[in-house]
Design a protein around this motif. Structure first.
Motif, short mmCIF file in Angstrom:
data_model
loop_
_atom_site.label_atom_id
_atom_site.label_comp_id
_atom_site.label_asym_id
_atom_site.label_seq_id
_atom_site.Cartn_x
_atom_site.Cartn_y
_atom_site.Cartn_z
N TRP A 1 3.34 2.18 13.36
CA TRP A 1 2.36 1.21 12.92
C TRP A 1 2.74 0.63 11.56
O TRP A 1 3.47 1.27 10.80
CB TRP A 1 0.98 1.89 12.79
N SER B 1 0.84 -1.19 0.00
CA SER B 1 0.00 0.00 0.00
C SER B 1 0.87 1.24 0.00
O SER B 1 1.78 1.37 0.82
CB SER B 1 -0.91 0.01 1.24
N ASN C 1 0.79 5.70 -0.88
CA ASN C 1 0.03 6.87 -1.27
C ASN C 1 0.97 8.04 -1.55
O ASN C 1 2.12 8.04 -1.10
CB ASN C 1 -1.05 7.25 -0.25
N VAL D 1 0.71 0.16 9.06
CA VAL D 1 -0.05 0.85 8.02
C VAL D 1 -0.52 2.18 8.60
O VAL D 1 -0.91 2.26 9.76
CB VAL D 1 -1.28 0.02 7.56
N VAL D 2 -0.50 3.21 7.79
CA VAL D 2 -1.03 4.49 8.20
C VAL D 2 -2.15 4.90 7.24
O VAL D 2 -2.12 4.56 6.06
CB VAL D 2 0.05 5.61 8.24
N SER D 3 -3.13 5.61 7.77
CA SER D 3 -4.28 5.98 6.96
C SER D 3 -3.98 7.13 6.00
O SER D 3 -4.66 7.31 4.99
CB SER D 3 -5.44 6.38 7.87
N SER D 4 -2.93 7.89 6.33
CA SER D 4 -2.56 9.01 5.47
C SER D 4 -1.11 9.38 5.75
O SER D 4 -0.52 8.95 6.73
CB SER D 4 -3.46 10.22 5.74
#
Length: 125
Positions: free
Chosen positions: A101, A57, A59, A103-106
């Motif tokens: 973490w 993932s 971004n 994974v990060v959301s943003s």
């Protein structure tokens, strides 16, 4: 002791390319989301690109989509930022950061607790 060391910055002409590297020591890269951020003079630090611990993932900031690519080599404890078609507005100090973490959301700087010292990228003719 955690340490992140960036390299690969420099002076490049518009349209050129650079690859930034961030080598981590003192902890294993495998479990942490990583990010690249930048800060230009007089501007706030902004998230450029982030990648989950698995690498599946990613971004990107809208301003760099299609030009920058983030990647990671967990075996080498290294994160990369390939920057193509550089523009003068990409000029900034670029920082590597590690999140607590997987994974990060943003790409929010508040989600990242460990930071490198930064490497200067200057895009100019």
């Amino acid at each position: 002791q955690f340490e992140l060391v960036e390299s690969g910055g420099g002076l490049v002409q518009p349209g050129g390319s650079l690859r930034l590297s961030c080598v981590l020591s003192g902890f294993t890269l495998d479990y942490y989301a990583m990010g690249w951020f930048r800060q230009a003079p007089g501007r706030e630090r902004e998230g450029v690109s982030c990648i989950a611990s698995s690498g599946e993932s990613t971004n990107y900031a809208d301003s760099v989509k299609g030009r920058f690519t983030i990647s990671r080599d967990n075996a080498k404890n290294t994160v990369y930022l390939q920057m193509n078609n550089l523009k003068p507005e990409d000029t900034a100090v670029y920082y590597c950061a590690a999140s607590g973490w997987p994974v990060v959301s943003s790409c929010d700087a508040g989600l990242f607790g460990s930071w490198g010292q930064g490497t200067q990228v200057t895009v100019s003719s």
